[in-house]
Design a protein around this motif. Sequence first.
Motif, PDB file in Angstrom:
ATOM      1  N   GLU A  73       0.818  -1.215   0.000  1.00  0.00           N
ATOM      2  CA  GLU A  73       0.000   0.000   0.000  1.00  0.00           C
ATOM      3  C   GLU A  73       0.849   1.260   0.000  1.00  0.00           C
ATOM      4  O   GLU A  73       0.540   2.236  -0.685  1.00  0.00           O
ATOM      5  CB  GLU A  73      -0.928   0.014   1.217  1.00  0.00           C
ATOM      6  CG  GLU A  73      -2.208  -0.751   0.962  1.00  0.00           C
ATOM      7  CD  GLU A  73      -3.146  -0.710   2.164  1.00  0.00           C
ATOM      8  OE1 GLU A  73      -4.068  -1.530   2.176  1.00  0.00           O
ATOM      9  OE2 GLU A  73      -2.946   0.121   3.078  1.00  0.00           O
ATOM     10  N   VAL A  74       1.935   1.227   0.778  1.00  0.00           N
ATOM     11  CA  VAL A  74       2.833   2.390   0.823  1.00  0.00           C
ATOM     12  C   VAL A  74       3.458   2.609  -0.552  1.00  0.00           C
ATOM     13  O   VAL A  74       3.527   3.736  -1.049  1.00  0.00           O
ATOM     14  CB  VAL A  74       3.918   2.222   1.909  1.00  0.00           C
ATOM     15  CG1 VAL A  74       5.010   3.272   1.772  1.00  0.00           C
ATOM     16  CG2 VAL A  74       3.296   2.311   3.307  1.00  0.00           C
ATOM     17  N   TYR A  75       3.863   1.534  -1.190  1.00  0.00           N
ATOM     18  CA  TYR A  75       4.451   1.660  -2.535  1.00  0.00           C
ATOM     19  C   TYR A  75       3.429   2.147  -3.555  1.00  0.00           C
ATOM     20  O   TYR A  75       3.772   2.828  -4.517  1.00  0.00           O
ATOM     21  CB  TYR A  75       5.068   0.329  -2.979  1.00  0.00           C
ATOM     22  CG  TYR A  75       6.405   0.026  -2.321  1.00  0.00           C
ATOM     23  CD1 TYR A  75       7.269   1.055  -1.951  1.00  0.00           C
ATOM     24  CD2 TYR A  75       6.815  -1.293  -2.092  1.00  0.00           C
ATOM     25  CE1 TYR A  75       8.495   0.773  -1.350  1.00  0.00           C
ATOM     26  CE2 TYR A  75       8.045  -1.573  -1.507  1.00  0.00           C
ATOM     27  CZ  TYR A  75       8.875  -0.537  -1.135  1.00  0.00           C
ATOM     28  OH  TYR A  75      10.088  -0.805  -0.560  1.00  0.00           O
ATOM     29  N   GLU A  76       2.165   1.800  -3.315  1.00  0.00           N
ATOM     30  CA  GLU A  76       1.112   2.261  -4.209  1.00  0.00           C
ATOM     31  C   GLU A  76       0.864   3.767  -4.020  1.00  0.00           C
ATOM     32  O   GLU A  76       0.695   4.515  -4.977  1.00  0.00           O
ATOM     33  CB  GLU A  76      -0.164   1.462  -3.902  1.00  0.00           C
ATOM     34  CG  GLU A  76      -1.250   1.570  -4.940  1.00  0.00           C
ATOM     35  CD  GLU A  76      -2.563   1.033  -4.396  1.00  0.00           C
ATOM     36  OE1 GLU A  76      -3.601   1.603  -4.706  1.00  0.00           O
ATOM     37  OE2 GLU A  76      -2.517   0.040  -3.618  1.00  0.00           O
ATOM     38  N   LEU A  77       0.876   4.197  -2.747  1.00  0.00           N
ATOM     39  CA  LEU A  77       0.701   5.627  -2.453  1.00  0.00           C
ATOM     40  C   LEU A  77       1.891   6.443  -2.936  1.00  0.00           C
ATOM     41  O   LEU A  77       1.752   7.584  -3.366  1.00  0.00           O
ATOM     42  CB  LEU A  77       0.572   5.850  -0.937  1.00  0.00           C
ATOM     43  CG  LEU A  77      -0.769   5.613  -0.278  1.00  0.00           C
ATOM     44  CD1 LEU A  77      -0.602   5.631   1.237  1.00  0.00           C
ATOM     45  CD2 LEU A  77      -1.775   6.682  -0.690  1.00  0.00           C
ATOM     46  N   PHE A  78       3.087   5.872  -2.782  1.00  0.00           N
ATOM     47  CA  PHE A  78       4.321   6.586  -3.131  1.00  0.00           C
ATOM     48  C   PHE A  78       5.138   5.758  -4.124  1.00  0.00           C
ATOM     49  O   PHE A  78       6.104   5.102  -3.741  1.00  0.00           O
ATOM     50  CB  PHE A  78       5.179   6.817  -1.876  1.00  0.00           C
ATOM     51  CG  PHE A  78       4.518   7.591  -0.773  1.00  0.00           C
ATOM     52  CD1 PHE A  78       4.405   8.980  -0.840  1.00  0.00           C
ATOM     53  CD2 PHE A  78       4.045   6.945   0.355  1.00  0.00           C
ATOM     54  CE1 PHE A  78       3.814   9.701   0.184  1.00  0.00           C
ATOM     55  CE2 PHE A  78       3.448   7.670   1.392  1.00  0.00           C
ATOM     56  CZ  PHE A  78       3.332   9.048   1.299  1.00  0.00           C
ATOM     57  N   PRO A  79       4.767   5.797  -5.407  1.00  0.00           N
ATOM     58  CA  PRO A  79       5.490   4.997  -6.403  1.00  0.00           C
ATOM     59  C   PRO A  79       6.990   5.299  -6.412  1.00  0.00           C
ATOM     60  O   PRO A  79       7.819   4.431  -6.696  1.00  0.00           O
ATOM     61  CB  PRO A  79       4.844   5.422  -7.730  1.00  0.00           C
ATOM     62  CG  PRO A  79       3.532   6.022  -7.366  1.00  0.00           C
ATOM     63  CD  PRO A  79       3.665   6.569  -5.991  1.00  0.00           C
ATOM     64  N   ARG A  80       7.320   6.531  -6.077  1.00  0.00           N
ATOM     65  CA  ARG A  80       8.724   6.950  -6.003  1.00  0.00           C
ATOM     66  C   ARG A  80       9.522   6.077  -5.025  1.00  0.00           C
ATOM     67  O   ARG A  80      10.687   5.771  -5.255  1.00  0.00           O
ATOM     68  CB  ARG A  80       8.736   8.401  -5.520  1.00  0.00           C
ATOM     69  CG  ARG A  80      10.050   9.077  -5.621  1.00  0.00           C
ATOM     70  CD  ARG A  80      10.257   9.500  -7.020  1.00  0.00           C
ATOM     71  NE  ARG A  80      11.546  10.139  -7.182  1.00  0.00           N
ATOM     72  CZ  ARG A  80      11.976  10.548  -8.342  1.00  0.00           C
ATOM     73  NH1 ARG A  80      11.225  10.383  -9.415  1.00  0.00           N
ATOM     74  NH2 ARG A  80      13.149  11.119  -8.426  1.00  0.00           N
TER      75      ARG A  80
END
Length: 234
Positions: free
Chosen positions: A115-122
């Motif tokens: 989920e964190v990677y989805e929110l922050f693709p960077r």
Amino acid sequence: MLLEIEDIHVHYGKIAALKGITASVGQGEIVTLIGANGAGKTTTLKTISGLRPLTSGAIRFDGADISAMRGHKRVLAGIGQAPEGRGIFPGMTVEENLQMGAYARKDDPSKELAEVYELFPRLAERKSQAGGTMSGGEQQMLAIGRALMAKPKVLLLDEPSMGLAPMLVQQIFTIIQEINRRGVTVLLVEQNAQQALQIAHRAYVLETGRVVKSAPAADLLDDPEVRAAYLGGD
Ligand code: ATP
């Protein structure tokens, strides 16, 4: 109310930083604290997270009095914080920093990591890079992502837009709204009052350690005193 602070007084030595603040944050809300430098916004967040002791008053969270609870217990209870100045581990990779956020959990944090990677693709693109080599904006995202890894019920955010390029400022506020939509209650401290009031449901205005106004955020955007003092308006 999910979080309630009642008549809290906090001192740094003999200096009274908070002089009786009462405020609350309901489940699902974004509440913002605005005010000039030194008004007591950061101190309020630090007191809620347990980094500063109370002189008097009480803090209640999720039905329990947590006034005397140690800071790490408050994290376990569901109070997440992305501190001002970020405080990431510079020598660890982005992914290791995120994993640190989940260290106290007994269950598998891979769902939150995704989920964190989805929110922050960077952050996903840079997951193997050392945290300390990330830009200021990326480190800010990392600090928020790390706080989310603990699955907080409430997320305390201290100046998330500080030092960010204008394009990133907009992005960070959009992400905060998205985090809230996904079910996390947010208590937001911001110098950038305009943007904070635009995404918040309710707001408190702090002056020299006291609450001088509390209202729905939309009302404060139209309030002549607030406009003159904090929104650079007419
Ligand atoms: P800023 O946006 O500048 O961080 P703030 O609204 O968050 O402002 P606080 O940082 O909470 O304000 O400060 C509230 C008061 O407490 C101020 O008068 C400040 O000078 C004082 N204060 C804050 N930190 C300390 C400290 N470590 N030692 C002594 N006084 C402090």
